[in-house]
Scaffold this active site. Structure first.
Site, PDB file in Angstrom:
ATOM      1  N   GLY A 164      40.926  56.046  40.016  1.00 40.67           N
ATOM      2  CA  GLY A 164      42.343  56.261  40.294  1.00 40.67           C
ATOM      3  C   GLY A 164      42.715  56.402  41.750  1.00 40.67           C
ATOM      4  O   GLY A 164      43.831  56.825  42.066  1.00 40.67           O
ATOM      5  N   LYS A 170      43.561  54.176  44.024  1.00 41.70           N
ATOM      6  CA  LYS A 170      44.750  53.406  44.403  1.00 41.70           C
ATOM      7  C   LYS A 170      46.005  54.000  43.766  1.00 41.70           C
ATOM      8  O   LYS A 170      47.064  54.053  44.399  1.00 41.70           O
ATOM      9  CB  LYS A 170      44.599  51.945  43.956  1.00 41.70           C
ATOM     10  CG  LYS A 170      43.439  51.196  44.587  1.00 41.70           C
ATOM     11  CD  LYS A 170      43.627  51.009  46.065  1.00 41.70           C
ATOM     12  CE  LYS A 170      42.593  50.055  46.631  1.00 41.70           C
ATOM     13  NZ  LYS A 170      41.198  50.402  46.271  1.00 41.70           N
ATOM     14  N   ASP A 216      42.324  51.317  32.335  1.00 41.46           N
ATOM     15  CA  ASP A 216      40.995  50.782  32.593  1.00 41.46           C
ATOM     16  C   ASP A 216      40.362  50.427  31.257  1.00 41.46           C
ATOM     17  O   ASP A 216      40.563  51.131  30.253  1.00 41.46           O
ATOM     18  CB  ASP A 216      40.123  51.793  33.338  1.00 41.46           C
ATOM     19  CG  ASP A 216      38.945  51.123  34.030  1.00 41.46           C
ATOM     20  OD1 ASP A 216      39.024  50.938  35.261  1.00 41.46           O
ATOM     21  OD2 ASP A 216      37.971  50.762  33.350  1.00 41.46           O
ATOM     22  N   ASP A 249      42.632  45.832  41.055  1.00 42.03           N
ATOM     23  CA  ASP A 249      41.519  46.139  41.957  1.00 42.03           C
ATOM     24  C   ASP A 249      40.270  45.747  41.176  1.00 42.03           C
ATOM     25  O   ASP A 249      39.690  46.550  40.460  1.00 42.03           O
ATOM     26  CB  ASP A 249      41.523  47.625  42.314  1.00 42.03           C
ATOM     27  CG  ASP A 249      40.559  47.955  43.436  1.00 42.03           C
ATOM     28  OD1 ASP A 249      39.842  47.041  43.890  1.00 42.03           O
ATOM     29  OD2 ASP A 249      40.492  49.130  43.846  1.00 42.03           O
ATOM     30  N   CYS A 272      36.670  44.799  46.955  1.00 45.16           N
ATOM     31  CA  CYS A 272      35.911  45.313  48.100  1.00 45.16           C
ATOM     32  C   CYS A 272      34.760  44.344  48.378  1.00 45.16           C
ATOM     33  O   CYS A 272      33.609  44.750  48.516  1.00 45.16           O
ATOM     34  CB  CYS A 272      35.411  46.732  47.849  1.00 45.16           C
ATOM     35  SG  CYS A 272      34.523  46.971  46.304  1.00 45.16           S
ATOM     36  N   CYS A 316      43.082  48.126  36.744  1.00 38.22           N
ATOM     37  CA  CYS A 316      41.641  48.447  36.720  1.00 38.22           C
ATOM     38  C   CYS A 316      41.453  49.731  37.520  1.00 38.22           C
ATOM     39  O   CYS A 316      40.842  49.727  38.590  1.00 38.22           O
ATOM     40  CB  CYS A 316      40.814  47.302  37.309  1.00 38.22           C
ATOM     41  SG  CYS A 316      41.055  45.712  36.506  1.00 38.22           S
ATOM     42  N   ALA A 317      41.966  50.827  37.000  1.00 36.50           N
ATOM     43  CA  ALA A 317      42.163  52.028  37.800  1.00 36.50           C
ATOM     44  C   ALA A 317      40.872  52.701  38.222  1.00 36.50           C
ATOM     45  O   ALA A 317      40.805  53.303  39.292  1.00 36.50           O
ATOM     46  CB  ALA A 317      43.034  53.024  37.033  1.00 36.50           C
TER      47      ALA A 317
END
Length: 390
Positions: A232, A234, A251, A289, A342, A228-229
């Site tokens: 980008g 990460k 993604d 993510d 997050c 789930c970029a």
């Protein structure tokens, strides 16, 4: 603009945001139609608006209502500012206080005021999830978030980055959460025009996010997928940490990755984008993510917390479980599955690990990062297949 005129502008913007206009769009449109306002005026008005969004519950209680005018009164009360000095009605200043407003302004302040800055339906959930840390985290989330940079160790050391930034008027100091993290204490608005940024020595990234990425079990030659970029961040951190890894980004919405090629070029990273629906398979590390409430980042996006409701949280949890299961199928037999959000909510974090444990995955590492540590609220876990995993 006078301080009073800035307050008046913030009042009108807050009312516009309350009617459904996103904060960033409202601020941008205001600046375009009020070109007389200088950069310091725009920055001050932006600060007023975001302070009010972060502290909407407590400012409303202190100011006697949820409209922009009451929120600004609540802010002034919280900051121990006499409203009569600014609410004069002269020039572009807000009109003087009414008797009703003055009574609300002078009324006794409610107890546990920091807790008011969470949505009411979410408070008992957070209290249960955060336990003894609930009061301190509630207080921390009312303040503006720090600005962090990630040093690209492929281009230089943290000391070198700190020196280069200082030469351009940007003062930053090392942060304990990650060996790549610098907290900017002065000159944050200069970052994206600085040579240190343009040449790929530093990248904007929260310290908790950096620390989470550092937990990934990377080795030279590994095939690593950022499933789930998004933008980008990460994937870029992985490329800097392990340049010999082969990194892929995917993604469901490729538009989210539109800036990744330019960011990768600036960083000197090689990242292969995979098309939607074709992420590949057999990866040594797959990172999820996941889309989430963003509750750990609400200092940065405070309007989001007031728009989240139980139905949307339930939808997000269902989506996270679905994505995690899909990503698990892409991991090589001896590979690792990483899950991050997050969020500070257990439903989006530990509960998701419990679900996938039923399919034979065991937790190797799980860590929460608290806003009390300076960075965003964040969660990261690394999982491996247990014997007999489905």
């Amino acid at each position: 603009m006078t301080p009073a005129a800035r307050i008046a502008a913030a009042i009108s913007l807050l009312d516009r945001i309350a009617s459904g206009d996103p904060a960033e769009r409202a601020l941008t449109n205001w600046a375009r139609t009020n070109r007389y306002a200088g950069s310091k005026d725009r920055a001050a008005i932006r600060d007023h608006v975001f302070d009010a969004l972060r502290c909407r519950g407590s400012f409303a209680a202190l100011g006697g209502g949820e409209q922009g005018r009451a929120l600004m009164l609540g802010m002034m009360r919280a900051q121990l500012i006499d409203p009569d000095a600014l609410f004069t009605g002269e020039g572009y200043a807000p009109q003087p206080l009414t008797d009703t407003e003055r009574a609300a302004f002078e009324a006794a302040a409610p107890e546990n005021i920091a807790a008011l800055d969470w949505p009411a339906w979410l408070r008992p959930i957070l209290q249960a999830d955060l336990g003894a840390d609930y009061p301190a985290i509630s207080q921390a989330m009312r303040a503006r978030a720090p600005v962090f940079l990630r040093v690209n160790l492929a281009h230089g050391t943290r000391d070198q980055a700190q020196t280069a930034l200082a030469g351009e008027g940007i003062i930053a100091q090392p942060h304990v959460l990650a060996e790549t993290a610098l907290e900017v204490t002065q000159g944050a608005r200069l970052i994206q025009r600085s040579q240190a940024y343009l040449n790929g020595l530093v990248e904007l990234q929260d310290a908790s996010s950096q620390a989470a990425a550092a937990l990934l079990p990377l080795a030279p030659g590994d095939r690593v997928l950022d499933y789930c970029a998004g933008g980008g961040g990460k994937a870029l951190a992985i490329a800097a940490a392990c340049p010999q890894a082969r990194i892929f980004a995917h993604d469901a919405d490729p538009g989210r990755m539109r800036d990744l090629p330019a960011r990768a070029k600036r960083a000197g990273a090689r990242i292969t984008q995979r098309p939607p629906g074709d992420p590949g398979a057999g990866y040594d590390v797959v990172l999820v993510d996941a889309p989430c409430s963003g509750s750990g980042t609400w200092r940065r996006t405070p309007e989001a917390k007031w728009r989240l409701d139980p139905a949307r949280l339930s939808e997000l949890c269902a989506l996270q479980a679905q994505i995690l299961m899909a990503a698990a199928d892409l991991v090589a037999p001896e590979g690792a599955l990483a899950y991050m959000t997050c969020s500070v909510l257990q439903a989006e974090n530990e509960d998701q690990l419990n679900k996938i444990a039923d399919y034979g995955w065991s937790v190797e590492i799980a860590r929460r990062f608290s806003p009390q540590s300076g960075g965003d609220g964040f969660f990261a876990a690394v999982l491996r297949r247990s014997q007999g995993a489905r």
